[in-house]
Design a protein around this motif. Structure first.
Motif, mmCIF file in Angstrom:
data_model
loop_
_atom_site.group_PDB
_atom_site.id
_atom_site.type_symbol
_atom_site.label_atom_id
_atom_site.label_comp_id
_atom_site.label_asym_id
_atom_site.label_seq_id
_atom_site.Cartn_x
_atom_site.Cartn_y
_atom_site.Cartn_z
ATOM 1 N N VAL A 4 -5.196 62.027 -37.444
ATOM 2 C CA VAL A 4 -4.819 63.402 -37.698
ATOM 3 C C VAL A 4 -3.712 63.746 -36.725
ATOM 4 O O VAL A 4 -3.518 63.080 -35.716
ATOM 5 N N MET A 5 -2.959 64.764 -37.043
ATOM 6 C CA MET A 5 -1.923 65.209 -36.143
ATOM 7 C C MET A 5 -2.559 65.767 -34.886
ATOM 8 O O MET A 5 -3.389 66.653 -34.932
ATOM 9 N N ASP A 307 5.110 61.099 -39.434
ATOM 10 C CA ASP A 307 5.482 62.002 -38.347
ATOM 11 C C ASP A 307 6.993 62.160 -38.315
ATOM 12 O O ASP A 307 7.733 61.205 -38.049
ATOM 13 N N PHE A 308 7.457 63.401 -38.597
ATOM 14 C CA PHE A 308 8.897 63.693 -38.587
ATOM 15 C C PHE A 308 9.317 64.359 -37.285
ATOM 16 O O PHE A 308 10.379 64.970 -37.217
ATOM 17 N N ASP A 309 8.499 64.280 -36.281
ATOM 18 C CA ASP A 309 8.713 64.877 -34.978
ATOM 19 C C ASP A 309 8.473 66.386 -35.007
ATOM 20 O O ASP A 309 7.691 66.919 -34.219
ATOM 21 N N VAL A 312 4.170 66.896 -39.350
ATOM 22 C CA VAL A 312 3.475 65.705 -39.836
ATOM 23 C C VAL A 312 3.073 65.932 -41.285
ATOM 24 O O VAL A 312 2.453 66.952 -41.618
ATOM 25 N N LEU A 313 3.439 64.980 -42.150
ATOM 26 C CA LEU A 313 3.051 65.009 -43.559
ATOM 27 C C LEU A 313 1.857 64.084 -43.747
ATOM 28 O O LEU A 313 1.919 62.898 -43.391
ATOM 29 N N THR A 314 0.766 64.609 -44.306
ATOM 30 C CA THR A 314 -0.470 63.842 -44.482
ATOM 31 C C THR A 314 -0.875 63.830 -45.944
ATOM 32 O O THR A 314 -0.891 64.867 -46.612
#
Length: 784
Positions: A4-5, A307-309, A312-314
């Motif tokens: 998870v983020m 993770d795009f910094d 976060v796309l989950t």
């Protein structure tokens, strides 16, 4: 690590809501600082946070605590969370939270949801066969209307299984043996395939037990349940930009254990039942053939994180299939006149969620997402039964002039298809160092399509002197009832928290949840068609509380109080009298799910955990839940006011339950106390330990029969030796040490049979919810 983020809060103790129960208090901080209670991380908000900091009302039970108390299945989670009860047979599980149960008459949407590794499990029975290799359980109390894939009016249970270790080969093997044919073997092993990048974990359980200690009185058959289950989990972390997790579970469950045991009043007229009567605590089943249950489960869960910094796309996806077959004596008597054969085929359980979440923002952290689910199931129930107070309604003709046995044989099928859409947003605003505001909303669009079809034949059997022999049958016409329901609604949350200090806070939260409507599963073809469907349910809750860590974090004190109103509460009851032709005679029984206009739930929870020294810790948790019908004046009952249903030309008896207790598998009061003590054994490299667990349940009211069950308490004790390096552990234990005999709930009415003609009361009451008897056992664990 959790997939998870991780949100690394820059604020101090950004706590919002609480009522958290920390049970792993015996573990200490391994540092030179003063003794402090151990912290636990959870993912209740789809981010990794400390349990004490999450802005939801959550209880956490670590896998370590679950295993230390020799727990094997979901219903043993009850021992750790006050005000919660998970029980019922494995085909029809029932979860109660804050005094509100989910008694379901078919494949309805649960009131308290279950999630496994972040994915929604639409059929809860899949979690009730075994629990093994667990990282932790998280129980969220109150309406859940934003983050999780399915809105809930009552609460959510989130199960997290262990991840592979990417750095080294590690694992465990454990075996428990004890009374009542217990033999439980569990294992888990992690293997890094690419160090620090790709790993796999294998885990499994083989369980044999007969913990209920039920017996067949008329057969020389040993009762036993067997569960075989295995799970493989892959974890892939090729770099900071991506991570993925894939798991597959396969389970087999086979059992001939009784579904019911008997309590018989003296003077029963049925041959084979003791005329002097028998207590249910004799644990005798008088069925004329053994129960046979077989379940097969496949479950796959996949999670991908990008993770795009800046965010976060989950993606999270769940798929499961299951077959569930069960055959048993429907009246639990020696008379060979009744059976039920149930087949539940879950051909597709699918859901997926896509969410995008910001990370490490100073003022505003946000999350947006969409959800889709599609489920197909078929439930087939073949039943042979007897007429109750008369012949089935579609029998035509006079009674034969000779001794006969008249019974019905019905074939019921329920095809259920559901399709759900959802969109949500969850936002946390750090107003300053002391104030935090959380706002969330979810749009729910749920569609249900059911077809309940039933055909009932009448069998007439002649008493030949050597038993009954069928002489004729009257076939019944197929009656198919389609139903379409749609629930479109907004749910959500608003939470405000204020930090009194770095270790104390107060909060208030307002939440709204709900669930879709549906159709009563009509097994006998007697539910009046015009009232067989029920409307969606909603609930609104307000909760306030205090949460603090005191005395240099050796004392943890959590207090909360809530007020919750349910609207159109879905209430299920069965075996209620029905006048099928308005002639004044109640000649059938029916089951129904109705909407009670208003139900009020209110209560308070308190828990205190204290670390006396590095060897002794204790916990006390108390829950008070008062649940009542506020407005319900047309409840089907056995002794109410005659109520005519004009559209069906039928009548039933209705009661006004306004002001009455709702009824649940939990009482108004629930108390849990736990103590742990350890004594180092010096140069042996080991320590002796002793743990105690106490549970108290106050008087409970059956949600079906409205009968009270007395309060009771149980105590479990554990003692043993373990190595200080955690490699081995040998434990002697006893559950229900004082062999307390307790009826958890009386959910069945007196059985009737066709002996020799029409419905004859047997003096037998079926019990399916008895506390398990005392059980002594030994558990050995080896970690590597």
């Amino acid at each position: 690590m959790e997939l998870v983020m991780e949100h690394r809060f820059s604020k101090t103790r950004l706590s919002l809501t609480v009522s958290a129960l920390l049970l792993g208090s015996q573990a200490l901080a391994q540092s030179s600082s003063p003794l402090v209670l151990e912290e636990i991380t959870v993912t209740a908000q789809k981010t990794t946070e400390l349990l004490q900091d999450v802005p939801v009302s959550v209880n956490a039970v670590t896998g370590k605590v679950f295993e230390q108390n020799v727990a094997f299945e979901m219903k043993e989670l009850n021992k750790f969370i006050p005000g919660m009860y998970a029980n019922g047979n494995k085909n029809n599980p029932n979860i109660a939270l804050r005094g509100v149960s989910t008694i379901a008459g078919g494949p309805t949407t649960p009131r308290a949801n279950i999630f496994v590794d972040g994915s929604y499990q639409s059929q809860q029975q899949l979690s009730f066969y075994s629990q093994f290799d667990i990282a932790r359980f998280e129980v969220l109390r109150g309406p859940q209307g934003t983050l999780y894939g399915k809105a809930s009016p009552t609460g959510t249970i989130s199960i997290h299984t262990r991840n592979p270790d990417l750095t080294e080969v590690e694992g465990f093997i454990k075996h428990s043996a004890g009374q009542h044919s217990l033999s439980n073997t569990q294992f888990g092993v992690s293997v890094p395939l690419i160090e620090n990048e790709l790993g796999v974990r294998f885990a499994g359980v083989y369980d044999e037990n007969q913990s209920s200690d039920y017996e067949y009185a008329n057969m020389n058959v040993d009762q036993l349940s067997r569960t075989k289950s295995g799970r493989v989990t892959f974890l892939w972390e090729p770099g900071d930009m991506f991570s993925g997790r894939l798991s597959h579970l396969y389970s087999e469950y086979d059992s001939n254990e009784s579904r019911f045991i008997a309590g018989v009043e003296p003077g029963s007229p049925i041959p084979g039942l003791p005329s002097e009567g028998i207590s249910p605590f004799e644990r005798q089943d008088f069925s004329n053939f053994p129960r046979d249950a077989n379940v097969r489960i496949n479950q796959t869960i996949a999670e991908l994180n990008f993770d795009f910094d800046w965010a976060v796309l989950t993606s999270q996806t769940y798929h499961a299939t299951s077959t569930n077959d069960e055959f048993y004596d429907a009246d639990s008597t020696p008379i060979d006149d009744a059976y039920r054969n149930t087949q539940i085929n879950l051909s597709k359980l699918f859901n997926t969620e896509l969410r995008l979440a910001s990370s490490d923002n100073d003022f505003w952290n946000w999350m947006v997402g969409v959800y889709y689910a599609n489920n197909d199931s078929r439930t087939t129930v073949d039943t042979k039964g007897t007429a109750v107070n008369g012949l089935p309604g579609n029998f035509v003709g006079p009674f034969p002039p000779f001794p006969v046995n008249i019974s019905f044989v019905s074939a019921t099928t329920l095809d259920a298809i559901s399709e759900d859409w959802g969109a949500f947003t969850h936002n946390t605003f750090y107003l300053n160092d002391d104030w935090t505001l959380t706002l969330g909303a979810r749009w729910n669009n749920e569609r249900r399509s059911n077809v309940n079809a039933i055909a009932t034949d009448i069998d007439i059997a002649l008493d030949t002197g050597n038993g009954y022999e069928t002489i004729t049958s009257v076939p019944g016409a197929l009656n198919a009832r389609p139903a379409e329901t749609t629930w479109i609604a907004w749910t959500g949350t608003a939470k405000l928290a204020y930090n009194l200090s770095a270790d104390e806070m107060v909060y208030v939260t307002i939440d709204r949840g709900g669930r879709a409507g549906g159709q009563t599963l009509d097994l006998a073809g007697t539910t009046p068609p015009s009232i067989s469907e029920y409307d969606p349910e909603s609930s609104n809750s307000i909760e306030i509380g205090y949460k603090g860590e005191l005395l240099d974090r050796r004392l943890r004190l959590n207090l909360s109080a809530y007020y919750q109103m349910y609207n159109d509460f879905q209430f299920y009851t069965q075996d209620q009298p029905l006048d099928t032709n308005l002639d004044g005679n109640y000649d059938e029984m029916f089951r129904i799910t109705q909407n009670a206009k208003e139900v009020l739930a209110q209560g308070a929870e308190a828990e205190v955990t204290y670390l006396f020294n590095e060897n002794l810790s204790g916990m006390l948790s108390v829950s008070y839940n008062d649940t009542k019908f506020e407005d319900f004046d047309d409840a089907a009952c056995g002794d109410g006011i005659r109520t005519v249903i004009p559209a069906d030309g039928q009548a039933y008896l209705a009661c006004d339950l306004g002001g009455d207790r709702l009824g649940s598998d939990t009482g108004n009061w629930s108390v849990i106390s736990r103590a742990s003590y350890s004594l180092p054994l010096g140069r042996w490299g080991a320590e002796w330990y002793a743990d105690a667990l106490y549970n108290f349940y106050s008087t409970r009211v059956s949600p079906i029969t409205r009968i009270d069950s007395p309060s009771y308490a149980t105590a479990d004790f554990f003692t043993g030796l373990r190595s200080t390096d955690g490699v081995w552990d040998l434990k002697l234990w006893v559950k229900n040490a004082f062999d307390k005999e307790a009826i958890q709930n009386i959910n069945s009415y007196e059985t009737t049979v066709a002996f020799p003609l029409r419905g004859t009361p047997t003096g037998l009451l079926e019990y399916d919810l008895l506390a398990n008897p005392r059980q002594v056992g030994l558990t050995g664990t080896y970690n590597f």
